[in-house]
Design a protein around this motif. Sequence first.
Motif, PDB file in Angstrom:
ATOM      1  N   ASN A 196     -11.138  -0.399  -4.503  1.00 33.51           N
ATOM      2  CA  ASN A 196     -12.091  -1.348  -3.943  1.00 33.51           C
ATOM      3  C   ASN A 196     -11.408  -2.681  -3.658  1.00 33.51           C
ATOM      4  O   ASN A 196     -10.470  -3.068  -4.356  1.00 33.51           O
ATOM      5  CB  ASN A 196     -13.254  -1.596  -4.912  1.00 33.51           C
ATOM      6  N   LYS A 229      -8.150  12.930  -3.803  1.00 35.26           N
ATOM      7  CA  LYS A 229      -9.451  12.791  -4.444  1.00 35.26           C
ATOM      8  C   LYS A 229     -10.332  14.018  -4.209  1.00 35.26           C
ATOM      9  O   LYS A 229     -10.996  14.504  -5.134  1.00 35.26           O
ATOM     10  CB  LYS A 229     -10.157  11.543  -3.918  1.00 35.26           C
ATOM     11  N   LYS A 230     -10.286  14.539  -2.998  1.00 30.94           N
ATOM     12  CA  LYS A 230     -11.155  15.662  -2.660  1.00 30.94           C
ATOM     13  C   LYS A 230     -10.535  17.006  -3.027  1.00 30.94           C
ATOM     14  O   LYS A 230     -11.193  17.870  -3.616  1.00 30.94           O
ATOM     15  CB  LYS A 230     -11.465  15.640  -1.161  1.00 30.94           C
ATOM     16  N   ARG A 259     -10.736   5.487  -7.340  1.00 36.53           N
ATOM     17  CA  ARG A 259     -11.570   4.442  -6.745  1.00 36.53           C
ATOM     18  C   ARG A 259     -10.682   3.257  -6.400  1.00 36.53           C
ATOM     19  O   ARG A 259     -10.012   2.700  -7.268  1.00 36.53           O
ATOM     20  CB  ARG A 259     -12.673   3.987  -7.704  1.00 36.53           C
ATOM     21  N   THR A 292       0.444   4.111  -2.785  1.00 34.72           N
ATOM     22  CA  THR A 292       0.157   5.486  -2.369  1.00 34.72           C
ATOM     23  C   THR A 292       1.183   6.450  -2.945  1.00 34.72           C
ATOM     24  O   THR A 292       0.831   7.541  -3.428  1.00 34.72           O
ATOM     25  CB  THR A 292       0.143   5.583  -0.832  1.00 34.72           C
ATOM     26  N   LEU A 316      -4.465   6.505   3.806  1.00 33.80           N
ATOM     27  CA  LEU A 316      -5.839   6.815   3.419  1.00 33.80           C
ATOM     28  C   LEU A 316      -6.076   8.320   3.425  1.00 33.80           C
ATOM     29  O   LEU A 316      -6.779   8.860   2.557  1.00 33.80           O
ATOM     30  CB  LEU A 316      -6.823   6.123   4.366  1.00 33.80           C
ATOM     31  N   THR A 351       0.831  -1.205   0.000  1.00 33.39           N
ATOM     32  CA  THR A 351       0.000   0.000   0.000  1.00 33.39           C
ATOM     33  C   THR A 351       0.867   1.258   0.000  1.00 33.39           C
ATOM     34  O   THR A 351       0.492   2.279  -0.565  1.00 33.39           O
ATOM     35  CB  THR A 351      -0.917   0.007   1.226  1.00 33.39           C
ATOM     36  N   LEU A 362      -4.589   9.792   0.214  1.00 33.06           N
ATOM     37  CA  LEU A 362      -5.388   9.458  -0.958  1.00 33.06           C
ATOM     38  C   LEU A 362      -6.709  10.212  -0.974  1.00 33.06           C
ATOM     39  O   LEU A 362      -7.163  10.673  -2.037  1.00 33.06           O
ATOM     40  CB  LEU A 362      -5.642   7.948  -0.990  1.00 33.06           C
ATOM     41  N   ARG A 363      -7.325  10.362   0.173  1.00 33.78           N
ATOM     42  CA  ARG A 363      -8.598  11.107   0.231  1.00 33.78           C
ATOM     43  C   ARG A 363      -8.396  12.578  -0.087  1.00 33.78           C
ATOM     44  O   ARG A 363      -9.245  13.213  -0.722  1.00 33.78           O
ATOM     45  CB  ARG A 363      -9.229  10.930   1.618  1.00 33.78           C
ATOM     46  N   LEU A 412     -12.857   1.268  -0.465  1.00 39.37           N
ATOM     47  CA  LEU A 412     -11.801   1.845   0.363  1.00 39.37           C
ATOM     48  C   LEU A 412     -11.699   3.350   0.176  1.00 39.37           C
ATOM     49  O   LEU A 412     -11.597   4.110   1.121  1.00 39.37           O
ATOM     50  CB  LEU A 412     -10.467   1.197   0.028  1.00 39.37           C
ATOM     51  N   ILE A 413     -11.700   3.770  -1.081  1.00 40.82           N
ATOM     52  CA  ILE A 413     -11.643   5.191  -1.433  1.00 40.82           C
ATOM     53  C   ILE A 413     -12.709   5.482  -2.473  1.00 40.82           C
ATOM     54  O   ILE A 413     -12.765   4.788  -3.487  1.00 40.82           O
ATOM     55  CB  ILE A 413     -10.262   5.588  -2.003  1.00 40.82           C
TER      56      ILE A 413
END
Length: 259
Positions: free
Chosen positions: A218, A208-209, A216, A168, A201, A164, A204-205, A258-259
Amino acid sequence: KLTFLRLFTQISTTMHRPDIISAFESEISSIFDCIQCTTLLSLKFLCHHILLSRLPFIGLPLQSLETLELAMPMTPEMMAECISKTPSLVNFQLTDLDDVSAGPQLHADPLQESYLLRLTPFSSSSTDPSSPPPTPWWPNLQNIRVLSRLMSPYAYRYASVFTTKTLTAFIKTRSDSDYVPRLRSCDILFRRRPAFTADELGVLRELKKGRGLKLRLNGARCPSVWEFGPDSPETGLVEPQNVSKLSDMECVFGTDVLI
């Protein structure tokens, strides 16, 4: 642009026969032999049961290829070959299909840790800050999708071979780099849910934001009753759940987002 689609049902027993597979490979090879073009921009190939390494894929003019979409069993060696032969790639999609006839002897995850590291732009180690860092593999990559399909009761036992942390770093660096086009979208469906740390996390968030990255991630589910196989003495014969797929990121047993 070349699109080749050949579908077979999973329950088809004829496609598990070596003579049928050999005849089908010869049929596809004869089609590839008839193709004459100087430039190929898009290649989409879908075929169950046949490994890409068994086909004359590399004989095509791939230097200018921008879009590559594959849905078939894929080995790590063929993945490396695809990367090395498509330096101009912008869009990549792989639906890695486990051959249900292979039983528990599944091929390894094609996206190896070493490949992901080579796809990640490096920081410049030069004393001159204006000097660009070494060029990564697929320097023009902007959209990537890797979907590891759960088509066998044994597939969920196999975790991804890359960490991971490496994933990342790849997503973050590709989204922030000033030396290569920035990543626009990244979709990854894992055979098993990976254990991202809280910090990973968070990174990554934020991408995305805050950065507008279409991201995505999953992880495929599998019922715990299958822990020792689909037909163990403790469970008897277990029928797979009939889960409606909401999207191409869904697996037969459902999916953890997950994301």
